[in-house]
Motif scaffolding. Structure first.
Motif, PDB file in Angstrom:
ATOM      1  N   VAL A  57      -9.111 -23.378  25.379  1.00 47.05           N
ATOM      2  CA  VAL A  57      -8.086 -22.448  25.593  1.00 47.05           C
ATOM      3  C   VAL A  57      -8.045 -21.542  24.236  1.00 47.05           C
ATOM      4  CG1 VAL A  57      -5.821 -21.745  26.308  1.00 47.05           C
ATOM      5  CG2 VAL A  57      -7.129 -23.282  27.755  1.00 47.05           C
ATOM      6  N   ILE A  58      -7.636 -22.428  23.135  1.00 50.18           N
ATOM      7  CA  ILE A  58      -7.358 -21.760  21.867  1.00 50.18           C
ATOM      8  C   ILE A  58      -8.555 -21.134  21.479  1.00 50.18           C
ATOM      9  CG2 ILE A  58      -6.763 -22.345  19.604  1.00 50.18           C
ATOM     10  CD1 ILE A  58      -5.032 -24.822  20.761  1.00 50.18           C
ATOM     11  N   PHE A  59      -9.749 -21.637  21.320  1.00 46.35           N
ATOM     12  CA  PHE A  59     -11.105 -21.007  21.040  1.00 46.35           C
ATOM     13  C   PHE A  59     -10.925 -19.545  21.841  1.00 46.35           C
ATOM     14  CE2 PHE A  59     -12.717 -24.789  19.108  1.00 46.35           C
ATOM     15  CZ  PHE A  59     -12.723 -24.305  17.497  1.00 46.35           C
ATOM     16  N   GLY A  60     -10.923 -19.685  23.127  1.00 48.18           N
ATOM     17  CA  GLY A  60     -11.106 -18.666  23.996  1.00 48.18           C
ATOM     18  C   GLY A  60     -10.082 -17.313  23.482  1.00 48.18           C
ATOM     19  N   ILE A  61      -8.884 -17.881  23.287  1.00 50.99           N
ATOM     20  CA  ILE A  61      -7.918 -16.926  22.877  1.00 50.99           C
ATOM     21  C   ILE A  61      -8.269 -16.078  21.505  1.00 50.99           C
ATOM     22  CG2 ILE A  61      -5.406 -16.393  21.968  1.00 50.99           C
ATOM     23  CD1 ILE A  61      -4.687 -18.529  23.872  1.00 50.99           C
ATOM     24  N   LEU A  62      -8.778 -16.830  20.620  1.00 53.18           N
ATOM     25  CA  LEU A  62      -9.484 -16.470  19.455  1.00 53.18           C
ATOM     26  C   LEU A  62     -10.532 -15.469  19.375  1.00 53.18           C
ATOM     27  CD1 LEU A  62      -9.299 -19.689  17.281  1.00 53.18           C
ATOM     28  CD2 LEU A  62      -7.625 -17.799  17.143  1.00 53.18           C
ATOM     29  N   MET A  63     -11.550 -15.980  20.452  1.00 51.67           N
ATOM     30  CA  MET A  63     -12.477 -14.839  20.546  1.00 51.67           C
ATOM     31  C   MET A  63     -12.190 -13.895  21.419  1.00 51.67           C
ATOM     32  SD  MET A  63     -15.714 -17.713  21.560  1.00 51.67           S
ATOM     33  CE  MET A  63     -14.799 -18.697  22.793  1.00 51.67           C
ATOM     34  N   ARG A  64     -11.230 -13.822  22.280  1.00 49.38           N
ATOM     35  CA  ARG A  64     -10.715 -12.644  22.797  1.00 49.38           C
ATOM     36  C   ARG A  64      -9.980 -11.726  21.693  1.00 49.38           C
ATOM     37  NH1 ARG A  64      -9.770 -16.559  26.952  1.00 49.38           N
ATOM     38  NH2 ARG A  64     -10.886 -16.169  28.762  1.00 49.38           N
ATOM     39  N   GLY A  65      -9.312 -12.334  20.897  1.00 52.53           N
ATOM     40  CA  GLY A  65      -8.842 -11.365  19.952  1.00 52.53           C
ATOM     41  C   GLY A  65      -9.896 -10.963  19.109  1.00 52.53           C
ATOM     42  N   LEU A  66     -10.787 -11.627  18.671  1.00 55.56           N
ATOM     43  CA  LEU A  66     -11.812 -11.116  17.717  1.00 55.56           C
ATOM     44  C   LEU A  66     -12.590 -10.062  18.499  1.00 55.56           C
ATOM     45  CD1 LEU A  66     -13.591 -11.107  15.168  1.00 55.56           C
ATOM     46  CD2 LEU A  66     -14.866 -13.007  15.901  1.00 55.56           C
ATOM     47  N   THR A  67     -12.860 -10.167  19.846  1.00 51.50           N
ATOM     48  CA  THR A  67     -13.622  -9.380  20.577  1.00 51.50           C
ATOM     49  C   THR A  67     -13.035  -8.057  20.649  1.00 51.50           C
ATOM     50  OG1 THR A  67     -14.813 -11.064  21.812  1.00 51.50           O
ATOM     51  CG2 THR A  67     -14.712  -8.587  22.803  1.00 51.50           C
ATOM     52  N   GLY A  68     -11.724  -8.269  20.833  1.00 51.75           N
ATOM     53  CA  GLY A  68     -10.897  -6.916  21.033  1.00 51.75           C
ATOM     54  C   GLY A  68     -10.785  -6.095  19.902  1.00 51.75           C
ATOM     55  N   PHE A  69     -10.673  -6.804  18.474  1.00 51.20           N
ATOM     56  CA  PHE A  69     -10.886  -6.170  17.348  1.00 51.20           C
ATOM     57  C   PHE A  69     -12.235  -5.270  16.999  1.00 51.20           C
ATOM     58  CE2 PHE A  69     -12.295  -6.253  12.697  1.00 51.20           C
ATOM     59  CZ  PHE A  69     -11.413  -5.490  12.256  1.00 51.20           C
ATOM     60  N   MET A  70     -13.133  -6.169  17.525  1.00 53.09           N
ATOM     61  CA  MET A  70     -14.640  -5.502  17.178  1.00 53.09           C
ATOM     62  C   MET A  70     -14.829  -4.220  18.134  1.00 53.09           C
ATOM     63  SD  MET A  70     -16.842  -9.285  16.906  1.00 53.09           S
ATOM     64  CE  MET A  70     -18.201  -8.514  16.784  1.00 53.09           C
ATOM     65  N   GLN A  71     -14.191  -4.346  19.183  1.00 51.11           N
ATOM     66  CA  GLN A  71     -14.511  -3.330  20.359  1.00 51.11           C
ATOM     67  C   GLN A  71     -13.646  -2.097  19.829  1.00 51.11           C
ATOM     68  OE1 GLN A  71     -13.529  -4.934  24.210  1.00 51.11           O
ATOM     69  NE2 GLN A  71     -15.338  -5.821  24.394  1.00 51.11           N
ATOM     70  N   ARG A  72     -12.538  -2.054  19.081  1.00 45.76           N
ATOM     71  CA  ARG A  72     -11.831  -1.116  18.598  1.00 45.76           C
ATOM     72  C   ARG A  72     -12.603  -0.238  17.504  1.00 45.76           C
ATOM     73  NH1 ARG A  72      -6.529  -0.949  19.625  1.00 45.76           N
ATOM     74  NH2 ARG A  72      -5.530  -2.514  20.587  1.00 45.76           N
ATOM     75  N   ILE A  73     -13.674  -0.792  16.861  1.00 45.64           N
ATOM     76  CA  ILE A  73     -14.417   0.041  16.085  1.00 45.64           C
ATOM     77  C   ILE A  73     -15.707   0.712  16.567  1.00 45.64           C
ATOM     78  CG2 ILE A  73     -13.475  -1.372  14.093  1.00 45.64           C
ATOM     79  CD1 ILE A  73     -16.131  -2.858  13.928  1.00 45.64           C
ATOM     80  N   LEU A  74     -15.944   0.533  17.818  1.00 42.94           N
ATOM     81  CA  LEU A  74     -17.090   1.081  18.384  1.00 42.94           C
ATOM     82  C   LEU A  74     -16.793   2.589  18.780  1.00 42.94           C
ATOM     83  CD1 LEU A  74     -17.914  -1.981  21.046  1.00 42.94           C
ATOM     84  CD2 LEU A  74     -19.150  -1.234  18.701  1.00 42.94           C
ATOM     85  N   ASP A  75     -17.838   3.225  18.937  1.00 44.75           N
ATOM     86  CA  ASP A  75     -17.378   4.777  19.184  1.00 44.75           C
ATOM     87  C   ASP A  75     -17.690   4.459  20.782  1.00 44.75           C
ATOM     88  OD1 ASP A  75     -20.364   4.967  20.560  1.00 44.75           O
ATOM     89  OD2 ASP A  75     -20.782   5.107  18.379  1.00 44.75           O
ATOM     90  N   PRO A  76     -17.080   5.544  21.425  1.00 43.14           N
ATOM     91  CA  PRO A  76     -17.028   5.491  23.041  1.00 43.14           C
ATOM     92  C   PRO A  76     -18.375   5.229  23.574  1.00 43.14           C
ATOM     93  CG  PRO A  76     -15.719   7.312  22.078  1.00 43.14           C
ATOM     94  CD  PRO A  76     -16.394   6.828  21.127  1.00 43.14           C
ATOM     95  N   SER A  77     -19.212   5.675  23.268  1.00 41.83           N
ATOM     96  CA  SER A  77     -20.470   5.365  24.259  1.00 41.83           C
ATOM     97  C   SER A  77     -21.199   3.807  23.805  1.00 41.83           C
ATOM     98  CB  SER A  77     -21.656   6.383  23.493  1.00 41.83           C
ATOM     99  OG  SER A  77     -21.969   6.148  22.091  1.00 41.83           O
ATOM    100  N   GLU A  78     -20.728   3.380  22.746  1.00 40.46           N
ATOM    101  CA  GLU A  78     -21.255   1.942  22.601  1.00 40.46           C
ATOM    102  C   GLU A  78     -20.173   1.038  23.111  1.00 40.46           C
ATOM    103  OE1 GLU A  78     -21.348   1.467  18.357  1.00 40.46           O
ATOM    104  OE2 GLU A  78     -23.421   2.046  18.035  1.00 40.46           O
ATOM    105  N   PHE A  79     -19.109   1.289  23.461  1.00 38.90           N
ATOM    106  CA  PHE A  79     -18.007   0.591  24.121  1.00 38.90           C
ATOM    107  C   PHE A  79     -18.232   0.663  25.560  1.00 38.90           C
ATOM    108  CE2 PHE A  79     -13.826   0.424  26.606  1.00 38.90           C
ATOM    109  CZ  PHE A  79     -13.389  -0.831  26.014  1.00 38.90           C
ATOM    110  N   ALA A  80     -18.871   1.833  26.048  1.00 35.40           N
ATOM    111  CA  ALA A  80     -19.165   1.967  27.356  1.00 35.40           C
ATOM    112  C   ALA A  80     -20.325   0.926  27.662  1.00 35.40           C
ATOM    113  CB  ALA A  80     -19.563   3.272  27.795  1.00 35.40           C
TER     114      ALA A  80
END
Length: 317
Positions: free
Chosen positions: A139-162
């Motif tokens: 569960v802890i690793f899942g939370i960490l990976m979701r947080g890291l994923t959220g940060f990484m997705q914020r730097i994507l442009d809209p087309s890549e995020f799609a």
């Protein structure tokens, strides 16, 4: 007169066969060969994913001694989304879409399996008697990976995020037949081995102390079962994407319909129920209602309701 569990299992198989046949032939139009080929691929993917998740969940609940848990609780879904996001960042949206399907499938499957086995080996290196620690670590690793994923997705442009969003939703319409040709034999081998160790799982369900007293090497068995679970979930997730609560639905309905906790019957029953949920659900949405890409959402919704029901139903100890 009650029906024997083995006969109920055969009945489930017959219902699954009928549902698969309906999915293949309902509303079939020319060109018959081309359309039937597409439907066969989709049905095969539905069967494999549903059966893999159902069987894996039953085994995970047994070794975890908790009927509320699913393998997704240890972070499979979060790792899959993180992997897709990383690939898009490294290759770009166009590069990601251009990836050959077979290497991509193998990379995803091997990464998910290796990560799960590493987690299980690390957490349970002193013995397989602390599943609570394993679940909490996952569960802890899942939370960490979701947080890291959220940060990484914020730097994507809209087309890549799609592109990332499309890649992380469970879908059965774009499964490559070559992927199935790799996944199907692996699934058959793992499922056969899982059924073979069913009697040992019956003993393991009694607990570690009782298992050892009855001559079952509980620690080795748990590590073997977790490896089999990793393979099943990794292949299913890499093939179609994550469906978190499908396993909970399949395992709960299988236990209720079969009426036994003998794993040689319960494991194939959960596999059949998981496959039936996907095949029949996709048939209803595509053939009868004309909807597309909504089955995963409905399964997650119903699975979430079942989870809440089971939690509220449990009596405090």
């Amino acid at each position: 007169m009650s029906v024997a569990p083995r006969h109920r299992l055969w009945l489930l198989g017959a219902v699954l066969l009928i549902a698969s046949g309906l999915f293949l032939v309902w509303g079939l139009r020319a060109p018959y060969g081309f359309i039937l080929g597409l439907r066969v691929t989709k049905v095969a993917a539905l069967l494999l994913v549903g059966a893999s998740v159902g069987a894996a969940t039953v085994m995970f609940q047994t070794v975890a001694h908790n009927r509320l848990l699913t393998p997704g609780i240890v972070g499979f879904d979060a790792l899959f989304v993180l992997l897709q996001t990383t690939l898009v960042i490294m290759l770009g949206g166009v590069g990601y879409v251009s990836l050959p399907q077979i290497p991509k499938f193998l990379i995803e499957s091997l990464t998910l399996t290796a990560a799960a086995v590493a987690l299980f080996s690390l957490v349970l290196r002193r013995g397989a008697d602390d599943m609570t620690r394993l679940v909490l670590t996952g569960v802890i690793f899942g939370i960490l990976m979701r947080g890291l994923t959220g940060f990484m997705q914020r730097i994507l442009d809209p087309s890549e995020f799609a592109v990332v969003q499309q890649a992380t939703y469970a879908t059965f319409g774009a499964v490559d037949p070559l992927q199935l040709s790799i996944a199907a034999p692996l699934f058959a081998i793992v499922l056969a081995l899982s059924i073979r160790i069913g009697p040992s799982l019956d003993v393991a369900a009694l607990g570690r102390t009782q298992s050892l007293s009855l001559g079952v090497d509980h620690d080795r068995l748990v590590l073997l079962v977790l490896t089999l679970i990793s393979l099943l979930i990794a292949v299913a997730t890499a093939l179609a994407g994550p469906i978190t609560f499908l396993g909970l639905l399949a395992a709960s309905l299988a236990a209720a319909s079969i009426g036994t906790y003998r794993h040689r019957i319960l494991i194939p029953a959960a596999a059949a129920v998981g496959a039936l949920i996907l095949v029949f659900g996709q048939f209803v949405f595509e053939r009868l209602l004309g909807f597309q890409s909504t089955l995963a959402v409905i399964v997650e919704f119903l699975g979430g309701l079942l989870f809440l029901f089971l939690v509220l139903k449990r009596r405090p100890t």
